[in-house]
Design a protein around this motif. Structure first.
Motif, short mmCIF file in Angstrom:
data_model
loop_
_atom_site.label_atom_id
_atom_site.label_comp_id
_atom_site.label_asym_id
_atom_site.label_seq_id
_atom_site.Cartn_x
_atom_site.Cartn_y
_atom_site.Cartn_z
N LEU A 177 62.30 50.84 17.34
CA LEU A 177 61.42 51.96 16.19
C LEU A 177 62.77 52.72 15.80
CD1 LEU A 177 59.98 54.46 16.81
CD2 LEU A 177 60.69 55.24 18.72
N LEU A 178 64.17 52.73 16.66
CA LEU A 178 65.41 53.35 15.37
C LEU A 178 65.98 52.66 14.55
CD1 LEU A 178 67.44 54.38 19.09
CD2 LEU A 178 65.41 55.83 17.41
N SER A 179 65.00 51.95 14.58
CA SER A 179 65.95 50.91 12.75
C SER A 179 65.39 50.41 11.71
CB SER A 179 66.11 49.06 13.86
OG SER A 179 64.69 49.10 13.64
N THR A 180 64.20 51.49 11.70
CA THR A 180 63.76 52.43 11.03
C THR A 180 64.42 53.35 9.69
OG1 THR A 180 62.16 53.72 11.74
CG2 THR A 180 61.42 51.73 11.61
N ILE A 181 65.52 53.48 10.17
CA ILE A 181 66.59 54.30 9.27
C ILE A 181 66.39 53.58 7.95
CG2 ILE A 181 68.72 55.65 9.22
CD1 ILE A 181 68.16 56.09 12.21
N ASN A 182 66.34 54.57 7.29
CA ASN A 182 66.72 53.81 5.51
C ASN A 182 67.09 54.95 5.43
OD1 ASN A 182 66.14 53.62 2.98
ND2 ASN A 182 63.95 54.11 3.24
N SER B 176 67.00 56.93 1.54
CA SER B 176 65.35 57.53 2.11
C SER B 176 65.61 59.59 1.28
CB SER B 176 64.96 58.33 3.43
OG SER B 176 63.99 58.92 3.42
N ASN B 177 64.93 60.07 0.85
CA ASN B 177 65.53 61.47 0.56
C ASN B 177 65.83 62.63 2.28
OD1 ASN B 177 64.75 60.93 -2.06
ND2 ASN B 177 62.85 61.38 -1.98
N THR C 192 48.11 49.12 6.08
CA THR C 192 49.47 48.22 6.35
C THR C 192 49.91 48.49 7.77
OG1 THR C 192 50.54 50.31 5.68
CG2 THR C 192 50.09 48.44 3.87
N GLU C 193 51.23 48.06 8.27
CA GLU C 193 52.59 48.43 9.33
C GLU C 193 53.42 49.17 8.63
OE1 GLU C 193 53.34 45.57 11.67
OE2 GLU C 193 51.23 43.89 11.00
N PRO C 194 52.70 50.72 8.69
CA PRO C 194 53.72 51.10 7.91
C PRO C 194 54.66 52.00 9.03
CG PRO C 194 51.94 53.00 8.87
CD PRO C 194 51.61 50.86 8.85
N THR C 195 55.92 52.42 8.64
CA THR C 195 57.15 53.07 9.45
C THR C 195 57.43 53.66 8.48
OG1 THR C 195 58.72 51.30 7.89
CG2 THR C 195 57.86 50.34 10.30
N PRO C 196 58.63 55.13 9.12
CA PRO C 196 58.05 55.96 9.03
C PRO C 196 59.42 55.73 7.88
CG PRO C 196 58.37 56.91 10.87
CD PRO C 196 57.82 55.38 11.26
N TYR C 197 59.86 56.62 7.33
CA TYR C 197 61.30 56.40 6.03
C TYR C 197 61.20 54.55 5.48
CZ TYR C 197 61.67 60.03 8.90
OH TYR C 197 61.81 61.67 10.10
N GLY C 198 59.93 54.23 5.26
CA GLY C 198 60.29 52.72 5.21
C GLY C 198 59.84 52.08 3.41
#
Length: 153
Positions: free
Chosen positions: A15-20, A23-24, A137-143
């Motif tokens: 879950l935490l690995s979706t950091i981008n 991102s803005n 899709t399989e959206p992820t936060p900040y993806g």
């Protein structure tokens, strides 16, 4: 003495690995939000021990001070607690607070996104089509935005 288990042992680190970093949204806010989302969804549970800031930063490829700031902010918000020499833990009894925060955040984002789309001249059908494509899709936060939506960009 048995080894203390981190939440990453339960695969919540995914879950935490979706950091981008591109991102803005600043990285520490992304981390704070993802911890809120994890608690609200049940992926992070009361008494779970989070990885030390240094370890999490290394795993995510971000600065340790960024993780430390997010942890400090979440302690001030009452979501996390620190135990000297033991680490950082998810507090008990904060699930509803996190669900409420997430509902407000998500509804606000959806409202703002649709308002921006309508203001920019998108019609109702285009907005619905975009939402349906996102749901497929399989959206992820900040993806990254999936290729199926590139035609709208």
């Amino acid at each position: 003495m048995p080894r203390m288990k981190y939440v990453s042992d339960n695969d919540a680190l995914e879950l935490l690995s979706t950091i981008n970093p591109n991102s803005n949204v600043s990285v520490y806010v992304q981390l704070e939000n993802l911890i809120h989302f994890g608690i609200a969804s049940g992926k992070l549970k009361a008494k779970d021990r989070l990885p030390p800031a240094r370890e999490l930063a290394e795993n995510l490829g971000i600065n340790m001070n960024t993780v430390s700031k997010a942890y400090r902010d979440l302690v001030v918000m009452g979501l996390l607690t620190t135990r000297r020499g033991l680490g950082v833990f998810i507090n008990e009894g904060i699930e509803e607070q996190c669900r409420s925060f997430c509902r407000k955040t998500v509804v606000k984002h959806i409202y703002e996104a649709i308002a921006e789309a309508m203001t920019a001249g998108f019609n109702n059908e285009e907005v619905r089509d975009i939402v349906n494509k996102v749901l497929e899709t399989e959206p992820t936060p900040y993806g990254k935005v999936p290729s199926s939506l590139q035609a709208y960009m």
